[in-house]
Design an enzyme around this catalytic site. Structure first.
Site, short mmCIF file in Angstrom:
data_model
loop_
_atom_site.label_atom_id
_atom_site.label_comp_id
_atom_site.label_asym_id
_atom_site.label_seq_id
_atom_site.Cartn_x
_atom_site.Cartn_y
_atom_site.Cartn_z
N LYS A 1 -39.54 10.92 22.97
CA LYS A 1 -38.15 10.55 23.25
C LYS A 1 -38.14 9.90 24.62
O LYS A 1 -38.40 10.55 25.64
CB LYS A 1 -37.25 11.80 23.25
CG LYS A 1 -35.86 11.53 23.85
CD LYS A 1 -34.98 12.77 23.79
CE LYS A 1 -33.80 12.63 24.74
NZ LYS A 1 -32.82 13.73 24.62
N ALA B 1 -27.10 13.75 22.74
CA ALA B 1 -26.45 14.07 24.01
C ALA B 1 -24.92 14.02 23.92
O ALA B 1 -24.34 13.15 23.28
CB ALA B 1 -26.90 13.15 25.14
N THR C 1 -27.51 21.75 24.72
CA THR C 1 -26.58 22.62 25.46
C THR C 1 -25.48 23.19 24.57
O THR C 1 -25.05 24.33 24.78
CB THR C 1 -25.95 21.84 26.63
OG1 THR C 1 -26.99 21.10 27.29
CG2 THR C 1 -25.31 22.77 27.63
#
Lengths: 255, 68
Positions: free
Chosen positions: A96, A183, A206
């Site tokens: 990535k 993201a 997250t």
């Protein structure tokens, strides 16, 4: 089936491995998510402290495809170096590309990302660039021959969800390789929305690791991605400005 | 003669019985860990862990950590 280069995956959820409250919770969350691709970062080992347990070493590596990121790089050369390090582990050939161009927003550097992707493709890596939602940049990355394109929904770790669905849908429409929204995903609705736009997958970290209950959220994300994908394939109804009755307007029993 | 190397950014004295990268990893208790070694800024492929350690070598031991 998600196909990246010559690899096939039944899960469309790619899971990050950072910032979990404990390895035990993380292990359970990874299991429940049914993710098959896990991202990792590459760092200098703290060999002078008593050896910390390493999450990667607790995984059954035959079950997962590792996707190391180049986080920490701010130039293409640094990213290539990190990718080479990761590959030397003998555990992965995918990378990535993550080159941050702004320390405050953590938005990716488009120029360096493009350069690094080109360099890594020349070296034979399977290249998945994390990029902004810029449509032209995404097209240029596709033209280079990257194996998937990973536009962000919002800044890393912001949990703001999909800020520019129109751009993402343009990127999805023009892309000849899988588009993985990476993201900024905060909740299951964001993941479902990404899939409803026609994305091929979602990469998040997250949203799960910082949830009050990461294991439950891992399952919620899995289900949201499945629901969004099904909804996309089913083809949604048109959006209208005014109401259209669902019950027959003929044979009314009122006057 | 005692060899001094730079190991992950710190000065490190190599005991005489450690002559190669593999021996250094084992000495540090890292023989069975998932890691990558860089020697003098060059990535060492696993087949080259029998490379000798020389005085003032710069060795980096790198691994995978959690990340998104």
């Amino acid at each position: 089936m998600l196909k990246i280069a010559d690899k096939k995956f039944s899960s469309r959820l790619l899971l990050g491995t950072g910032k979990y409250p404990s390895f035990k919770i993380q292990k359970k969350a990874v299991e429940v998510s049914e993710a098959e691709i896990l991202t990792f970062a590459v760092r200098r080992m703290d060999i002078f402290e008593k050896s910390q347990p390493n999450f990667l070493e607790q995984l059954d590596l035959t079950r997962y495809t590792l996707l190391p990121n180049t986080a920490g790089a701010s130039t293409a050369e640094e990213a290539v170096h990190i990718a080479r390090l990761a590959k030397a582990s003998g555990l992965c050939d995918m990378v990535k590309v993550e080159i941050i161009g702004c320390s405050r927003s953590l938005l990716p550097d488009p120029v360096e990302t493009l350069r690094a992707s080109e360099m890594l493709l020349e070296e034979g890596f399977i290249v998945l660039p994390y990029t902004s939602d810029d449509v032209v940049l995404a097209r240029k990355l596709c033209e280079l021959g990257v194996h998937a394109i990973m536009p962000g929904a919002a800044p890393i770790g912001s949990g703001r969800g999909i800020l520019n669905p129109l751009n993402l849908s343009f990127i999805i429409e023009q892309s000849n390789v899988p588009v993985i929204i990476d993201a900024g995903v905060g909740s299951p609705k964001d993941a479902a929305f990404a899939m409803e736009l026609g994305a091929d997958g979602v990469l998040l970290n997250t949203a799960v690791s910082e949830a009050a209950n990461p294991v439950m959220m891992a399952e919620a994300m899995k289900l949201a991605i499945e629901a969004g994908r099904l909804g996309y394939k089913a083809g949604r109804m048109p959006v209208r400005d005014y109401g259209v009755a669902s019950s027959p307007t003929e044979g009314l029993v009122t006057n | 003669m005692e060899k001094m190397i730079d190991l992950n950014g710190k000065s490190y004295s190599v005991v005489p019985e450690v002559g190669t990268i593999q021996q250094l990893l084992e000495h540090l208790g890292l023989g069975d860990r998932i890691l990558i070694v860089e020697k003098n800024k060059e990535i060492l492929q696993k087949d080259y862990y029998d490379a000798p350690i020389m005085d003032r070598d710069q060795i980096e031991i790198i691994h995978f950590v959690g990340g998104g």
